[in-house]
Write a protein that holds these residues in place. Sequence first.
Motif, short mmCIF file in Angstrom:
data_model
loop_
_atom_site.label_atom_id
_atom_site.label_comp_id
_atom_site.label_asym_id
_atom_site.label_seq_id
_atom_site.Cartn_x
_atom_site.Cartn_y
_atom_site.Cartn_z
N LYS A 196 0.54 -1.56 0.37
CA LYS A 196 -0.36 0.07 -0.05
C LYS A 196 0.73 1.44 0.01
N ALA A 197 2.19 1.40 0.60
CA ALA A 197 2.69 2.52 1.11
C ALA A 197 3.43 2.69 -0.29
N PHE A 198 3.74 1.63 -1.35
CA PHE A 198 4.33 1.28 -2.55
C PHE A 198 3.34 2.07 -3.58
N THR A 199 2.34 1.29 -3.17
CA THR A 199 1.24 1.91 -4.72
C THR A 199 0.72 3.54 -4.52
N GLU A 200 0.60 3.57 -3.18
CA GLU A 200 -0.36 5.52 -2.45
C GLU A 200 1.25 6.11 -2.02
N ASN A 201 2.46 5.69 -2.72
CA ASN A 201 3.38 7.07 -2.89
C ASN A 201 3.05 7.11 -0.39
N ASP A 202 3.16 6.95 -0.42
CA ASP A 202 3.27 7.20 1.20
C ASP A 202 4.92 6.38 2.01
N GLN A 233 5.70 7.61 4.83
CA GLN A 233 5.26 7.66 6.00
C GLN A 233 5.15 5.62 6.38
N LEU A 234 4.49 5.48 5.76
CA LEU A 234 3.35 3.81 5.92
C LEU A 234 4.76 3.60 6.07
N ALA A 235 5.25 3.29 5.28
CA ALA A 235 6.73 2.98 4.60
C ALA A 235 7.72 1.81 5.79
N LYS A 236 8.01 3.53 6.31
CA LYS A 236 8.60 3.50 7.74
C LYS A 236 8.16 3.00 8.90
N GLN A 237 6.79 3.30 8.83
CA GLN A 237 5.83 2.26 9.84
C GLN A 237 6.52 0.93 9.86
N VAL A 238 6.27 0.61 7.80
CA VAL A 238 6.94 -1.33 8.22
C VAL A 238 8.01 -1.38 8.50
N LEU A 239 9.51 -0.33 8.49
CA LEU A 239 10.36 -1.18 8.83
C LEU A 239 10.90 -0.30 10.33
N GLY A 286 8.21 -12.02 5.91
CA GLY A 286 7.96 -10.56 6.85
C GLY A 286 9.58 -9.80 5.50
N ASP A 287 10.44 -10.61 5.10
CA ASP A 287 11.37 -9.59 4.47
C ASP A 287 11.28 -9.34 3.08
N TYR A 288 10.36 -9.59 2.70
CA TYR A 288 9.86 -9.38 1.26
C TYR A 288 8.87 -7.22 1.70
N ALA A 289 8.08 -7.50 2.67
CA ALA A 289 7.44 -6.71 3.38
C ALA A 289 8.58 -5.37 3.41
N THR A 290 9.96 -6.22 3.88
CA THR A 290 10.96 -4.70 4.32
C THR A 290 11.15 -3.82 2.81
N HIS A 291 11.18 -5.20 1.98
CA HIS A 291 12.35 -4.87 0.67
C HIS A 291 11.48 -3.92 0.38
N ILE A 292 9.80 -4.05 -0.08
CA ILE A 292 8.66 -3.31 -0.35
C ILE A 292 8.53 -2.08 0.47
N ALA A 293 8.97 -1.77 1.50
CA ALA A 293 8.91 -0.61 2.28
C ALA A 293 9.68 0.24 1.43
N ARG A 294 11.25 -0.56 1.72
CA ARG A 294 12.32 0.31 0.97
C ARG A 294 12.36 0.74 -0.51
N ALA A 295 11.54 0.27 -1.22
CA ALA A 295 11.18 0.70 -2.53
C ALA A 295 10.69 1.76 -2.72
N ALA A 296 9.72 1.73 -1.24
CA ALA A 296 8.35 2.75 -1.30
C ALA A 296 9.46 4.03 -1.22
N ILE A 297 9.89 4.12 -0.33
CA ILE A 297 10.59 4.98 0.44
C ILE A 297 11.73 5.79 -1.05
N ASP A 298 12.18 5.04 -1.66
CA ASP A 298 13.16 5.29 -3.01
C ASP A 298 12.13 6.26 -4.05
N LEU A 299 11.33 5.32 -4.04
CA LEU A 299 10.17 5.44 -5.45
C LEU A 299 9.77 7.17 -4.56
#
Length: 232
Positions: free
Chosen positions: A32-38, A40-46, A94-107
């Motif tokens: 969700k953080a990735f597709t919605e450009n969020d 802050q949500l990605a940081k909560q996942v991390l 859980g690892d994949y969630a972390t990778h996606i969250a990092r990609a969301a922050i990068d994107l």
Amino acid sequence: MGAIFNDELKRLRGHFMEMGIDASEQIYQATKAFTENDPQLAKQVLAADTRINDEEVKLEKEALKLMALQQPVASDFRKIIGILKASSDIERLGDYATHIARAAIDLSDRGHNPTIEEQIEQMMMIREMLERVLDAYAYTNEQLAYEVANKDIQVDMIYVQQQQAIMTALTTAGANVKPYGDYLSVIRFLERAGDHIVNLAEWVIYIGSVKLVELNPGKADPDMVKRKLSKK
């Protein structure tokens, strides 16, 4: 086995279910953080990154202690081994969630292609698959486990279609090519998450009937998805 063993096994199963529910929520929030450009949500996942890892370590210690002190019979021993094996697949989710969250922050600092991001949301069918396979585990429902595993072919087909769409979009992206590497990475993480959910289905069947089965046909026939797509 005695009441103490049954109580401890019930507690172990409960902790496994909690771990699975946490992984489901993490991968959903990360996507969700990735597709919605969020970001802050990605940081909560991390920030919650270590929780699933800690849960796996705790579960492993509990399982080993249970086997050492209670010396379970074969059927109960199989249940414990199944939990141990399946927990490693949950940890990978859980690892994949972390990778996606990092990609969301990068994107968040790059350009976006809303059409592709909407398409990526289709792959979140894996969350329903995960929830259903946890239900299959809770009730040792082998039929449901087979049904969940069969859904993975749809995930693979969406993955191939999106991969092709991203590569096509990349050819016309001009100077704005940076986001597309993230898109390719995220759909790969989600596709691999589907494979680990299939692994969980296989462990449900092992616990229920002592069968070690291979439920991911794509492993034996990597071109099967492309053939199915060509017939559509």
